[in-house]
Scaffold this motif. Structure first.
Motif, PDB file in Angstrom:
ATOM      1  N   ASN A 191       7.163  33.685  -9.989  1.00 43.31           N
ATOM      2  CA  ASN A 191       8.614  33.900 -10.070  1.00 43.31           C
ATOM      3  C   ASN A 191       9.192  34.509  -8.795  1.00 43.31           C
ATOM      4  O   ASN A 191      10.082  35.352  -8.828  1.00 43.31           O
ATOM      5  N   TYR A 192       8.693  34.092  -7.641  1.00 42.16           N
ATOM      6  CA  TYR A 192       9.210  34.606  -6.378  1.00 42.16           C
ATOM      7  C   TYR A 192      10.686  34.255  -6.187  1.00 42.16           C
ATOM      8  O   TYR A 192      11.432  34.991  -5.559  1.00 42.16           O
ATOM      9  N   GLN A 193      11.086  33.098  -6.715  1.00 41.48           N
ATOM     10  CA  GLN A 193      12.475  32.660  -6.517  1.00 41.48           C
ATOM     11  C   GLN A 193      13.433  33.328  -7.508  1.00 41.48           C
ATOM     12  O   GLN A 193      14.638  33.093  -7.463  1.00 41.48           O
ATOM     13  N   ASN A 194      12.863  34.105  -8.436  1.00 42.50           N
ATOM     14  CA  ASN A 194      13.684  34.808  -9.433  1.00 42.50           C
ATOM     15  C   ASN A 194      14.553  33.831 -10.221  1.00 42.50           C
ATOM     16  O   ASN A 194      15.711  34.094 -10.515  1.00 42.50           O
ATOM     17  N   ASP A 195      13.948  32.658 -10.564  1.00 40.87           N
ATOM     18  CA  ASP A 195      14.728  31.632 -11.262  1.00 40.87           C
ATOM     19  C   ASP A 195      14.313  31.478 -12.723  1.00 40.87           C
ATOM     20  O   ASP A 195      14.561  30.446 -13.337  1.00 40.87           O
ATOM     21  N   GLU A 231       8.666  31.309   3.376  1.00 41.62           N
ATOM     22  CA  GLU A 231      10.104  31.313   3.620  1.00 41.62           C
ATOM     23  C   GLU A 231      10.410  32.155   4.853  1.00 41.62           C
ATOM     24  O   GLU A 231       9.536  32.842   5.389  1.00 41.62           O
ATOM     25  N   ASP A 274       6.549  30.265  -0.034  1.00 40.52           N
ATOM     26  CA  ASP A 274       7.586  29.337  -0.476  1.00 40.52           C
ATOM     27  C   ASP A 274       7.115  28.591  -1.725  1.00 40.52           C
ATOM     28  O   ASP A 274       5.919  28.483  -1.995  1.00 40.52           O
ATOM     29  N   ASN A 275       8.060  28.094  -2.488  1.00 43.19           N
ATOM     30  CA  ASN A 275       7.771  27.291  -3.679  1.00 43.19           C
ATOM     31  C   ASN A 275       8.651  26.061  -3.701  1.00 43.19           C
ATOM     32  O   ASN A 275       9.757  26.057  -3.159  1.00 43.19           O
ATOM     33  N   ARG A 276       8.163  25.010  -4.368  1.00 44.26           N
ATOM     34  CA  ARG A 276       9.006  23.856  -4.660  1.00 44.26           C
ATOM     35  C   ARG A 276       8.783  23.447  -6.108  1.00 44.26           C
ATOM     36  O   ARG A 276       7.912  23.985  -6.789  1.00 44.26           O
ATOM     37  N   GLN A 327      10.959  26.721  -9.722  1.00 45.33           N
ATOM     38  CA  GLN A 327      10.132  26.479  -8.536  1.00 45.33           C
ATOM     39  C   GLN A 327       8.889  27.353  -8.644  1.00 45.33           C
ATOM     40  O   GLN A 327       8.970  28.571  -8.486  1.00 45.33           O
TER      41      GLN A 327
END
Length: 670
Positions: free
Chosen positions: A86-90, A138, A144-146, A154
């Motif tokens: 959950n690095y993107q906090n999404d 990043e 980074d994630n996709r 992501q």
């Protein structure tokens, strides 16, 4: 009553694995050097298991048929590896990864195993970073994630378009360290041709030295099979040409049940078949679906003109393009799961809208022009160019795409001689991954005590369809974070066993089986090559046990493979001798196993009268052409017991799937 004991622990799903680990038996460090463990296969699952067990102090014997573990097929994985960081906090979490995986597998996976996989996923990333795996980062330094198919978050970590290679180099460095310390003995260019059981337990293997042809006996207190999947039963697939089912099939014939063989993944983004002499297919990473839009012409006459070479895709106006995934599945668009995307492509091509000028007119476009313009505008604005020209936007957009996917675009151009920055890629579904495999319990132990199975060779984590970027996750989870606990629990009862001799009747019998089979092929004096029969098998499998299946076709496949098998043993020609490097002999032994497996796959597909994930029975679909599951009658793992050379006599055992912590629902990506 089922003879299958899955050994799923009691308790809440979030605590099962932790509580279970806390109560497993251990082997003291001073006792581990007294124990031998055989690991067959050195891809991500095998290399990580061998490295971990070697680090713990066990004596490990590792086997691979390649000249180096670095050539294992794990190296071919391009797009990434999933983890719930959950690095993107999404909105990602362990539970969401667990849920997406169960849903993506069309509710045909075992809950407890999948949750464990999600739990340890974060540890895998930490382990790989510590090994120096160069994941993309990043601007701020975070990994980074996709996104990949079947998710709305992501969570896929990646290293350009060569994630599998970088992860395998990490595992290879770990196993190499243990080889240097003498804890792992590596047997390159060796192929396992049978398993040896003593008093019902796995006690060793028979292997052939592929250079000299020597048949060797190797003993161990436990055997781990990590030899990948069986996609090459179709002949044309994205698998390496050497990938095979022999190790898994040999243990099946000695008592290990084979589960869900009909579950095969057809990957939607492969370069289409070009000609009848082609020997394998090339995968373009699923990560490209993050940026590419999939389409075919709306008008049949446009598709016909493209196939005839009279029109280029860039000449088709936007309003005349059918972005069929975005149209049919607006919530997920181009990022629907692989099985959904593959069937949608087949439906459009079957309807006459295919764009590739091959024998079957099968192919669709993966177009990056929208992404190039979008990212070009963003890049221009970030550089302070607020009134960028079209040329500036395109140039900056191409640069962004090159940084993200450059090696994949380069690979595509080398194979097709078309520039994907200027023209859309041509893609079509192809056989890629197999969700079926050897049945294992929660410990990853097969129905042969002491024989464990890891990675793609087992059935355990993906149900009827694997989400993208989950293969690398499962392989490393099994090897680094599951088997060290569960194998040790089994070996705790083996510390007084002592070294296992190889001059016993059980080893004699297993070696005789191997030599008899080899001699049978070498003395056959037939007139046809192994590839002749393999290609014929592949055509039967693709046409009748492929993307679309029906009762009549499956029954025909079983009968046709039976006849082909008889012809194979009667008329195959294998040149050379047994005591030398003989690739044709290797292939003959593998294709013999594919013949039997192909029949079992058709039998399994025939008994499963429903559609789920990668298993699509044409009789069982809803009004919109989506899979129609039958949860009342088929919510089970189908595990087959070998009953002799007539595969029709194989016995089906059922492990009922119980869902306590998620609600089963119709799979909906709309």
């Amino acid at each position: 009553m089922s003879v299958l004991d899955s050994k799923i622990p009691e308790g809440h799903i979030s605590q099962k694995w932790t509580d279970y680990k806390n109560h497993l038996k251990l082997v003291a460090p001073n006792n581990r050097p007294k124990i031998d463990v055989i690991v067959v296969g050195t891809g991500l699952a095998g290399a990580s298991a061998a490295a971990s067990l070697g680090e713990m102090g066990y004596n490990v014997k590792a086997f691979c048929f390649q000249d180096s573990p670095r050539r294992a097929h794990s190296i071919a994985a391009q797009g990434g590896i999933n983890a719930a960081k959950n690095y993107q906090n999404d909105g990602d979490s362990i539970f969401r990864l667990f849920y997406d995986t169960i849903k993506g597998g069309d509710y045909r996976a075992r809950e407890a195993n999948v949750h464990r996989l999600a739990e340890v996923s974060g540890n895998i990333i930490d382990q790989c970073v510590a090994q120096g795996v160069p994941f993309a980062r990043e601007y701020g330094g975070l990994l980074d994630n996709r996104s990949f198919g079947g998710t709305q978050v992501q969570r896929t970590f990646y290293a350009a378009g060569q994630t599998g290679q970088q992860l395998l180099l990490g595992a290879y460095s770990a196993i190499s360290r243990q080889i240097g310390l003498g804890r792992v003995k590596m047997y390159n260019r060796h192929e396992m041709l049978d398993i040896v059981k003593v008093d019902g337990k796995a006690r060793g293997i028979i292997a052939r030295n592929l250079i000299t042809g020597a048949i060797e006996r190797h003993s161990g207190h436990a055997v781990i099979i990590a030899t990948g999947g069986y996609g090459n039963v179709y002949f044309l697939s994205t698998n390496a040409m050497g990938s095979n089912v022999t190790a898994a099939w040999k243990i099946h014939k000695q008592g290990a049940y084979f589960a869900n063989p009909c579950y095969v993944q057809i990957h939607p983004t492969c370069i289409p078949v070009h000609g009848t002499n082609q020997s394998k297919l090339t995968l373009m990473s699923e990560s490209l679906r993050n940026s590419g839009r999939i389409w075919v012409p709306k008008k049949k006459e446009d598709a016909e003109a493209i196939r005839a070479g009279k029109m280029k895709p860039t000449q088709i106006a936007e309003e005349d393009r059918d972005y069929y995934l975005e149209r049919r599945y607006p919530a997920f668009g181009n990022l629907v799961p692989r099985d959904v995307a593959s069937r949608a492509a087949k439906e459009r091509c079957d309807a006459g809208f295919g764009i590739e000028a091959n024998d079957t007119n099968e192919g669709v476009y993966l177009d990056f022009s929208s992404e190039i313009k979008s990212k070009g505008k963003q890049a221009a604005y970030a550089q302070g160019i607020h009134n960028a020209t079209e040329e500036q936007i395109i140039a900056l957009g191409k640069k962004w795409v090159e940084e993200k996917y450059g090696n994949l675009f380069q690979m595509y151009e080398k194979i097709t001689d078309e520039n994907p920055y200027e023209l859309p890629m041509k893609i079509y579904p192809a056989v890629h991954y197999t969700m079926g495999g050897v049945w294992v319990d929660y410990n990853l132990q097969s129905t042969i005590p002491g024989c464990f199975v890891a990675g793609e060779a087992n059935f355990s984590d993906h149900g009827a369809n694997r989400l993208g970027a989950s293969a690398l996750m499962q392989g490393l989870a099994d090897g680094y974070f599951v088997l060290p606990y569960t194998v040790s629990d089994y070996l705790a009862n083996e510390i007084r066993t002592g070294q296992i001799p190889t001059n016993t009747p059980e080893f004699d019998e297993a070696e005789k089986r191997v030599k008899d089979t080899i001699n049978q092929f070498l003395n056959n004096n037939g007139s046809r090559s192994v590839d002749h029969f393999h290609k014929k098998l592949g055509l039967i499998m693709w046409n009748k046990v492929g993307m679309g299946r029906n009762e009549q076709g499956l029954k025909e496949a079983i009968a046709e493979i039976d006849q082909l098998r008889a012809e194979f043993y009667k008329d195959v020609y294998v040149p050379g001798s047994a005591d030398e490097l003989n690739p044709e002999l290797e292939k003959a032994l593998r294709v013999a196993d594919f013949m039997e497996l192909g029949q079992l796959m058709a039998m399994d597909a025939l008994q499963r009268k429903e559609s789920c994930g990668g298993h699509f029975r044409e009789e069982y679909q809803d009004a919109e052409g989506e899979t129609l599951r039958d949860d009342e009658n088929f919510k089970f793992v189908g595990a087959w017991e070998y009953k002799g050379s007539d595969i029709n006599q194989s016995q089906l055992h059922k492990e009922e799937l119980n869902y306590e912590f998620i609600k089963i629902a119709a799979r909906n990506y709309k």
